[in-house]
Design a protein around this motif. Sequence first.
Motif, short mmCIF file in Angstrom:
data_model
loop_
_atom_site.label_atom_id
_atom_site.label_comp_id
_atom_site.label_asym_id
_atom_site.label_seq_id
_atom_site.Cartn_x
_atom_site.Cartn_y
_atom_site.Cartn_z
N CYS A 102 0.84 -1.21 0.00
CA CYS A 102 0.00 0.00 0.00
C CYS A 102 0.87 1.26 0.00
N ASP A 103 0.25 2.39 -0.26
CA ASP A 103 0.90 3.70 -0.25
C ASP A 103 2.01 3.82 -1.29
N ARG A 104 1.85 3.11 -2.38
CA ARG A 104 2.77 3.15 -3.52
C ARG A 104 2.06 2.50 -4.69
N TYR A 105 2.60 2.71 -5.84
CA TYR A 105 2.09 1.92 -6.96
C TYR A 105 3.28 1.30 -7.70
N PHE A 106 2.98 0.21 -8.36
CA PHE A 106 3.98 -0.55 -9.08
C PHE A 106 3.75 -0.28 -10.57
N ALA A 107 4.77 0.30 -11.22
CA ALA A 107 4.65 0.64 -12.63
C ALA A 107 5.40 -0.38 -13.48
N GLY A 159 5.06 0.10 -25.30
CA GLY A 159 4.97 1.52 -24.99
C GLY A 159 3.96 1.83 -23.91
N GLU A 160 3.17 0.85 -23.52
CA GLU A 160 2.18 1.04 -22.45
C GLU A 160 2.86 1.01 -21.09
N THR A 161 2.23 1.70 -20.15
CA THR A 161 2.62 1.59 -18.74
C THR A 161 1.40 1.15 -17.97
N ILE A 162 1.60 0.13 -17.17
CA ILE A 162 0.52 -0.37 -16.32
C ILE A 162 0.89 -0.05 -14.88
N LYS A 163 -0.02 0.64 -14.19
CA LYS A 163 0.21 1.02 -12.80
C LYS A 163 -0.71 0.18 -11.91
N VAL A 164 -0.12 -0.49 -10.93
CA VAL A 164 -0.88 -1.37 -10.05
C VAL A 164 -0.93 -0.76 -8.66
N TYR A 165 -2.14 -0.53 -8.17
CA TYR A 165 -2.39 0.03 -6.84
C TYR A 165 -3.00 -1.04 -5.94
N SER A 188 -8.18 4.29 -18.21
CA SER A 188 -7.10 4.52 -17.26
C SER A 188 -5.98 3.50 -17.45
N ASP A 189 -4.80 3.85 -16.97
CA ASP A 189 -3.69 2.90 -16.96
C ASP A 189 -3.49 2.33 -15.56
N ILE A 190 -4.47 2.57 -14.68
CA ILE A 190 -4.41 2.10 -13.30
C ILE A 190 -5.19 0.79 -13.17
#
Length: 186
Positions: free
Chosen positions: A16-21, A27-33, A143-145
């Motif tokens: 928690c309190d961060r995201y994993f990119a 070329g895509e970025t996936i951000k995991v919360y 979204s990319d989240i």
Amino acid sequence: MLTLKELQGYYSSTLCDRYFAFHLATGETIKVYFYRESFCHLLGIQHITKGRPFLGLKGYRRIQSGNITLKTLKAMDKRQYGYIRNRIRFLDHMDELLMHGDLYRFYPDRVLPPTKIHASILLFDHELDVYLNLFLSKEQRDSDIFTPLSFIPLTEKDLRPTRYLERQEFKKILSREIIPIPSISF
């Protein structure tokens, strides 16, 4: 095995309190919360309790206060507890999965036998005799989240432990990073 409260501490301090990119070759970025509200669901506690008060922030706080423990979950439904035991046992491998696992575009209709998991991304890692599967879904359409939808560790004893991985579309990860975000007090 860690206690439920210790697992919660690991989850909160490590995920928690961060995201994993994940920066992909496309070329895509996936951000995991990871949200605290998702902790109980990732463990599969809903399979045991069948009640809403044990999910989301209410469930998180009940674990925090000691009102929900592994012992109380096992006492509620021993058979269903057996079903989620590996989720509890291997949740503390989540950071390794995020830092070393492979990423796949997940197509639920390609899984045999069929699955009810409606995720669009699968993070997969094979550690010793454990196959870690973290299913992610988009938080919002444009979204990319992404957020965790389900966590399913399988072992060599399971029938076809790679069944979620088979026939999925591999996506090459060029780099990964962990980005801190401001903490919210609970």
